[in-house]
Design a protein around this motif. Structure first.
Motif, PDB file in Angstrom:
ATOM      1  N   GLY A 146       3.099  -3.810  -3.739  1.00 53.80           N
ATOM      2  CA  GLY A 146       1.514  -4.039  -4.102  1.00 53.80           C
ATOM      3  C   GLY A 146       1.477  -2.709  -5.183  1.00 53.80           C
ATOM      4  O   GLY A 146       2.286  -1.953  -5.194  1.00 53.80           O
ATOM      5  N   ALA A 147       0.435  -2.711  -5.850  1.00 50.55           N
ATOM      6  CA  ALA A 147       0.362  -1.454  -6.964  1.00 50.55           C
ATOM      7  C   ALA A 147      -1.472  -1.525  -7.098  1.00 50.55           C
ATOM      8  O   ALA A 147      -2.191  -2.378  -6.869  1.00 50.55           O
ATOM      9  CB  ALA A 147       0.852  -1.869  -8.022  1.00 50.55           C
ATOM     10  N   ASP A 148      -1.607  -0.536  -7.887  1.00 52.02           N
ATOM     11  CA  ASP A 148      -3.010  -0.322  -8.494  1.00 52.02           C
ATOM     12  C   ASP A 148      -2.820  -0.394  -9.907  1.00 52.02           C
ATOM     13  O   ASP A 148      -1.811   0.542 -10.256  1.00 52.02           O
ATOM     14  CB  ASP A 148      -3.438   1.149  -7.976  1.00 52.02           C
ATOM     15  CG  ASP A 148      -4.969   1.507  -8.392  1.00 52.02           C
ATOM     16  OD1 ASP A 148      -5.421   0.820  -9.237  1.00 52.02           O
ATOM     17  OD2 ASP A 148      -5.362   2.767  -8.111  1.00 52.02           O
ATOM     18  N   PHE A 149      -3.490  -1.192 -10.539  1.00 51.79           N
ATOM     19  CA  PHE A 149      -3.433  -1.480 -12.219  1.00 51.79           C
ATOM     20  C   PHE A 149      -4.670  -0.780 -12.599  1.00 51.79           C
ATOM     21  O   PHE A 149      -5.766  -1.443 -12.265  1.00 51.79           O
ATOM     22  CB  PHE A 149      -3.330  -2.873 -12.260  1.00 51.79           C
ATOM     23  CG  PHE A 149      -2.053  -3.573 -11.565  1.00 51.79           C
ATOM     24  CD1 PHE A 149      -0.908  -3.531 -12.276  1.00 51.79           C
ATOM     25  CD2 PHE A 149      -2.204  -4.306 -10.382  1.00 51.79           C
ATOM     26  CE1 PHE A 149       0.309  -4.250 -11.593  1.00 51.79           C
ATOM     27  CE2 PHE A 149      -1.142  -4.682  -9.536  1.00 51.79           C
ATOM     28  CZ  PHE A 149       0.026  -4.875 -10.286  1.00 51.79           C
ATOM     29  N   GLN A 150      -4.397  -0.075 -13.265  1.00 52.30           N
ATOM     30  CA  GLN A 150      -5.613   0.840 -13.804  1.00 52.30           C
ATOM     31  C   GLN A 150      -5.814   1.005 -15.378  1.00 52.30           C
ATOM     32  O   GLN A 150      -4.628   0.854 -16.016  1.00 52.30           O
ATOM     33  CB  GLN A 150      -5.435   2.275 -13.569  1.00 52.30           C
ATOM     34  CG  GLN A 150      -5.296   2.688 -12.084  1.00 52.30           C
ATOM     35  CD  GLN A 150      -5.185   4.157 -11.780  1.00 52.30           C
ATOM     36  OE1 GLN A 150      -4.909   5.054 -12.539  1.00 52.30           O
ATOM     37  NE2 GLN A 150      -5.398   4.524 -10.631  1.00 52.30           N
ATOM     38  N   LEU A 177      -9.954   0.472 -12.037  1.00 54.49           N
ATOM     39  CA  LEU A 177      -9.028   0.112 -10.904  1.00 54.49           C
ATOM     40  C   LEU A 177      -9.027  -1.039 -10.417  1.00 54.49           C
ATOM     41  O   LEU A 177     -10.236  -1.787 -10.071  1.00 54.49           O
ATOM     42  CB  LEU A 177      -9.101   1.149  -9.661  1.00 54.49           C
ATOM     43  CG  LEU A 177      -9.123   2.653 -10.216  1.00 54.49           C
ATOM     44  CD1 LEU A 177     -10.768   3.120  -9.847  1.00 54.49           C
ATOM     45  CD2 LEU A 177      -8.244   3.437  -9.585  1.00 54.49           C
ATOM     46  N   GLU A 178      -7.770  -1.878 -10.182  1.00 54.05           N
ATOM     47  CA  GLU A 178      -7.692  -2.879  -9.543  1.00 54.05           C
ATOM     48  C   GLU A 178      -6.441  -2.789  -8.537  1.00 54.05           C
ATOM     49  O   GLU A 178      -5.313  -2.917  -9.249  1.00 54.05           O
ATOM     50  CB  GLU A 178      -7.465  -4.206 -10.523  1.00 54.05           C
ATOM     51  CG  GLU A 178      -7.566  -5.366  -9.636  1.00 54.05           C
ATOM     52  CD  GLU A 178      -7.898  -6.621 -10.737  1.00 54.05           C
ATOM     53  OE1 GLU A 178      -7.667  -7.819 -10.565  1.00 54.05           O
ATOM     54  OE2 GLU A 178      -7.541  -6.544 -11.885  1.00 54.05           O
ATOM     55  N   LYS A 230     -11.265  -3.517  -6.253  1.00 59.49           N
ATOM     56  CA  LYS A 230     -11.633  -3.149  -7.709  1.00 59.49           C
ATOM     57  C   LYS A 230     -12.584  -1.977  -7.314  1.00 59.49           C
ATOM     58  O   LYS A 230     -13.383  -1.831  -6.732  1.00 59.49           O
ATOM     59  CB  LYS A 230     -12.228  -4.243  -8.484  1.00 59.49           C
ATOM     60  CG  LYS A 230     -11.499  -5.480  -8.733  1.00 59.49           C
ATOM     61  CD  LYS A 230     -11.974  -6.581  -9.557  1.00 59.49           C
ATOM     62  CE  LYS A 230     -11.195  -7.700 -10.005  1.00 59.49           C
ATOM     63  NZ  LYS A 230     -11.603  -8.746 -10.672  1.00 59.49           N
ATOM     64  N   GLY A 231     -12.628  -1.174  -8.594  1.00 60.41           N
ATOM     65  CA  GLY A 231     -13.425   0.033  -8.775  1.00 60.41           C
ATOM     66  C   GLY A 231     -13.374   0.606  -9.761  1.00 60.41           C
ATOM     67  O   GLY A 231     -12.934   0.489 -10.663  1.00 60.41           O
ATOM     68  N   THR A 260     -15.483   1.650  -4.835  1.00 57.57           N
ATOM     69  CA  THR A 260     -14.380   0.394  -4.797  1.00 57.57           C
ATOM     70  C   THR A 260     -15.279  -0.640  -4.085  1.00 57.57           C
ATOM     71  O   THR A 260     -16.154  -0.523  -3.223  1.00 57.57           O
ATOM     72  CB  THR A 260     -13.214   0.401  -4.028  1.00 57.57           C
ATOM     73  OG1 THR A 260     -13.368   0.647  -2.718  1.00 57.57           O
ATOM     74  CG2 THR A 260     -12.446   1.728  -4.723  1.00 57.57           C
ATOM     75  N   VAL A 261     -14.768  -2.029  -4.470  1.00 54.64           N
ATOM     76  CA  VAL A 261     -15.342  -3.165  -3.861  1.00 54.64           C
ATOM     77  C   VAL A 261     -14.008  -4.057  -3.397  1.00 54.64           C
ATOM     78  O   VAL A 261     -13.516  -4.859  -4.024  1.00 54.64           O
ATOM     79  CB  VAL A 261     -16.239  -4.014  -4.809  1.00 54.64           C
ATOM     80  CG1 VAL A 261     -16.596  -5.441  -4.066  1.00 54.64           C
ATOM     81  CG2 VAL A 261     -17.113  -3.137  -5.629  1.00 54.64           C
ATOM     82  N   PRO A 262     -13.612  -3.732  -1.988  1.00 54.65           N
ATOM     83  CA  PRO A 262     -12.513  -4.507  -1.685  1.00 54.65           C
ATOM     84  C   PRO A 262     -12.812  -5.883  -1.125  1.00 54.65           C
ATOM     85  O   PRO A 262     -13.928  -6.029  -0.550  1.00 54.65           O
ATOM     86  CB  PRO A 262     -12.087  -3.625  -0.313  1.00 54.65           C
ATOM     87  CG  PRO A 262     -13.173  -2.781   0.025  1.00 54.65           C
ATOM     88  CD  PRO A 262     -14.114  -2.621  -1.174  1.00 54.65           C
TER      89      PRO A 262
END
Length: 154
Positions: free
Chosen positions: A55-59, A69-70, A88-89, A116-118
């Motif tokens: 996985g990853a954080d796409f910013q 962030l996603e 997302k955040g 964030t909003v997980p």
């Protein structure tokens, strides 16, 4: 009738170990960054486990240093359930502090707005409550990890 009052309750903490940043450069609306997720852990009263090493954080870093962030990843609970996470955040604060974070330097998390909003998905009946509730997170970025305190919205 009066709508119910909103409140939150601490649910668990996700610690995500992160790798080196890859940048796709300025895409016209900001700088696209991709940060790999290397693993981590989930700890709480009702859920414990390990963050999977994918996985990853796409910013996108906007010109004013507002970071959108996603993150997409998964964790496996100690009893074998797999939970997919989309988180997302935004992260924002004084420019000089955000630049320190980018360089991997320590910054007091209280000085940075990072929320964030997980959202969670799982086929496990035991953890179905993760899909049946809304959650918000208060996060802190460190050089090698992100720590998110997840709160259930009541």
């Amino acid at each position: 009738m009066t709508p119910p009052q909103l409140a939150t309750r601490y649910a668990f903490t996700i610690t995500v170990w992160i790798g080196e940043v890859t940048s796709a450069g300025d895409i016209g609306t900001g700088v696209r960054r991709i940060i790999p997720i290397l693993g981590g852990e989930v700890r709480g009263e009702k859920v414990n486990g390990k963050v999977c090493a994918f996985g990853a954080d796409f910013q996108i870093i906007r010109p004013n240093e507002l970071i959108e962030l996603e993150a997409k990843y998964a964790f496996e609970t100690d009893d074998g359930a797999v939970v997919y996470v989309e988180n997302k955040g935004i992260r924002f604060g004084p420019v000089e502090l955000l630049q320190k974070l980018k360089r991997g330097e320590p910054v007091d998390p209280k000085l940075i707005y990072f929320r964030t909003v997980p959202r969670f998905e799982t086929g496990s009946e035991k953890y179905r409550w993760l899909m049946e509730n809304l959650f918000i997170g208060s996060a802190a970025r460190h050089a090698d990890r992100v720590v998110i305190d997840v709160h259930q919205v009541l």
